[in-house]
Design an enzyme around this catalytic site. Structure first.
Site, PDB file in Angstrom:
ATOM      1  N   PRO A   1       6.735   8.975  -6.225  1.00 11.94           N
ATOM      2  CA  PRO A   1       7.186   8.020  -5.649  1.00 11.94           C
ATOM      3  C   PRO A   1       6.562   6.705  -5.825  1.00 11.94           C
ATOM      4  CG  PRO A   1       5.340   9.048  -4.015  1.00 11.94           C
ATOM      5  CD  PRO A   1       5.620   9.673  -5.532  1.00 11.94           C
ATOM      6  N   THR A   2       5.654   6.395  -6.513  1.00 11.01           N
ATOM      7  CA  THR A   2       4.913   5.038  -6.562  1.00 11.01           C
ATOM      8  C   THR A   2       5.330   4.111  -7.559  1.00 11.01           C
ATOM      9  OG1 THR A   2       3.268   5.816  -8.202  1.00 11.01           O
ATOM     10  CG2 THR A   2       2.689   6.204  -5.832  1.00 11.01           C
ATOM     11  N   CYS A   3       5.066   2.858  -7.589  1.00 10.37           N
ATOM     12  CA  CYS A   3       5.575   1.687  -8.552  1.00 10.37           C
ATOM     13  C   CYS A   3       4.665   1.975  -9.802  1.00 10.37           C
ATOM     14  CB  CYS A   3       5.361   0.541  -7.883  1.00 10.37           C
ATOM     15  SG  CYS A   3       6.472   0.184  -6.656  1.00 10.37           S
ATOM     16  N   ASP A   4       4.173   3.132 -10.127  1.00 14.67           N
ATOM     17  CA  ASP A   4       3.228   3.262 -11.447  1.00 14.67           C
ATOM     18  C   ASP A   4       4.044   4.250 -12.431  1.00 14.67           C
ATOM     19  OD1 ASP A   4       0.002   2.814 -12.107  1.00 14.67           O
ATOM     20  OD2 ASP A   4       1.698   3.976 -13.394  1.00 14.67           O
TER      21      ASP A   4
ATOM     22  N   ASN B   1      -0.595   2.532  -3.168  1.00 11.48           N
ATOM     23  CA  ASN B   1       0.749   1.598  -3.045  1.00 11.48           C
ATOM     24  C   ASN B   1       1.161   1.734  -1.630  1.00 11.48           C
ATOM     25  OD1 ASN B   1       3.477   1.950  -5.420  1.00 11.48           O
ATOM     26  ND2 ASN B   1       1.945   0.429  -4.794  1.00 11.48           N
TER      27      ASN B   1
END
Ligand SMILES: *Cc1c(COP(=O)(O)O)cnc(C)c1O
Length: 395
Positions: free
Chosen positions: A338-341, A382
């Site tokens: 789910p993260t922005c990475d 995040n």
């Protein structure tokens, strides 16, 4: 991939009995996701299997695999010993009233003051693989037993522990020789063939090296007493391994062939094979999307990822069995966290076949998530929280 089957199927019985899963599912019904359930009965069963199949071995559980207190308490009760790698892990064990005779300091990279602290708390068994570390042990933990860690290539393992640890036999020999001049007891040898090791022959090679070093040490007038066979025994992931019985049978055969005069004192340090099977990570589908209308693969974004426990999906090393309750036609998915990475992609090279009709909110169960999951979660990358952990101890 051998083509897409007509409809979704999953062999749950390989990982957990269907009946038990139904009970667990009921327990998890209104828990927020992601969450990780630890089935204590599974750990207990694995501990009993290890003691039954290798009755001559002392088990030193590698605490890093899963330091959850409920697991540690249960293993203490069962008479298990423990291998720790840091002062925090040592303190955890002492706080649970484990006597220091049941502990080994198995890390080869440690500060002098940490060696001194462990010594002061009563620990007398240390691993080493370098001259500097050996001298530190002699100085800060005088009179302690040491075992020397051999370098391993770790080929055949899903999760390698090579290069960083151990030394080649020639260097180990020099360390054994040096230990004669220092205030330590050269007690034995250790190795780790790599985690989730599929090639049992790796233990054969390692045990043969130990035989050679036992003989060389004898020429120095030193009788080594111990072999620490490390971890590397399997948990149940997608790609099957041979059963533990076969591992145990083969390892026992290597030992008795190389040590016909009698098997030395044996320690094993299981992590994954004790606790891997006990975890069920419940996640939810957040979003499903296609990058292009005719692309054969959909992306499936879920609410657990690399920073929230699924760290061992790095390089797609560990392939967790993923189960959906939905039925019907399947589709091949790329699965991401789910993260922005953009590192937070779990499986892209190897697609997962899951029901075509998955949608937001559907649950996906990751089986065999008991090892290196809660111990490898970031606190809040995040703003995504690590999976909440629940212990399940019903019969
Ligand atoms: C991590 C570790 C283990 C446990 O290995 P598994 O493959 O999980 O069984 C054992 N010994 C040492 C020294 C370790 O670092």
């Amino acid at each position: 991939m051998l083509g897409v089957p007509a409809s979704y199927s999953f062999d749950m019985e390989r990982f957990v009995a269907r009946e038990r899963f139904e009970k667990i599912k009921n327990f998890l019904k209104d828990k927020e996701t992601p969450c990780l359930l630890l089935d204590l009965k599974s750990v207990e069963r694995n501990f009993d299997d290890l003691t039954r199949t290798m009755p001559y071995a002392k088990i030193h559980y590698a605490v890093k695999a899963n330091p959850h207190e409920a697991i540690l308490r249960m293993l203490i009760r069962k008479g298990c010993n423990f291998d720790f790698a840091s002062i925090n892990e040592l303190d955890t064990m002492l706080a649970l009233d484990t006597s220091p005779e049941r502990l080994s300091y198995g890390h080869t990279i440690k500060k002098s003051e940490h060696i001194a602290y462990a010594y002061e708390k009563g620990v007398r068994l240390f691993a080493t693989d370098s001259e500097d570390d050996l001298r530190r042990i002699a100085k800060n933990a005088p009179g302690s037993q040491v075992f020397f860690r051999l370098f391993m290539e770790c080929s055949g393992a899903d999760w390698s522990l090579s290069r960083k640890f151990g030394a080649h036999p020639d260097t180990i020999f020099k360390l054994i020789r040096l230990s004669k001049e220092l205030d330590v007891i050269p007690w034995g040898l250790s190795f780790h063939v790599g985690s989730q090791q599929r090639d049992i022959g790796q233990w054969g090679n390692a045990i043969a090296s130990c035989r050679y070093l036992f003989d060389s040490a004898k020429e120095l007038g030193i009788q080594l007493k111990l072999i620490n066979l490390g971890g590397g025994f399997p948990a149940k992931y997608i790609q099957p391994t041979v059963p533990l019985e076969i591992y145990a049978k083969e390892v026992t055969r290597f030992l008795s062939e190389d040590f016909p005069e009698g098997i030395p004192e044996i320690i094993i340090e299981p992590g994954r094979s004790l606790v891997g099977d006990c975890g069920i990570l419940t996640t939810q589908v957040v979003l499903k999307s296609k990058k292009e209308s005719y692309n054969p693969y959909s992306w499936l974004y879920i609410d657990a990822g690399k920073f929230g426990g699924l760290y061992e999906t790095i390089d797609e090393s560990i392939k967790y069995p993923i189960y959906s309750e939905k039925q019907g036609p399947v589709e091949e998915y790329i699965i991401a966290g789910p993260t922005c990475d953009s590192l937070d992609v779990l499986y892209e090279r190897d697609k997962y076949m899951l029901p075509k009709n998955l949608e937001e909110g559907d649950k996906l169960y990751f089986f065999s998530t008991g090892a290196y999951v809660n111990s490898c979660s970031l606190e809040s990358f995040n703003g995504f929280k690590p999976p909440k952990v629940y212990v399940y101890d019903e019969d």
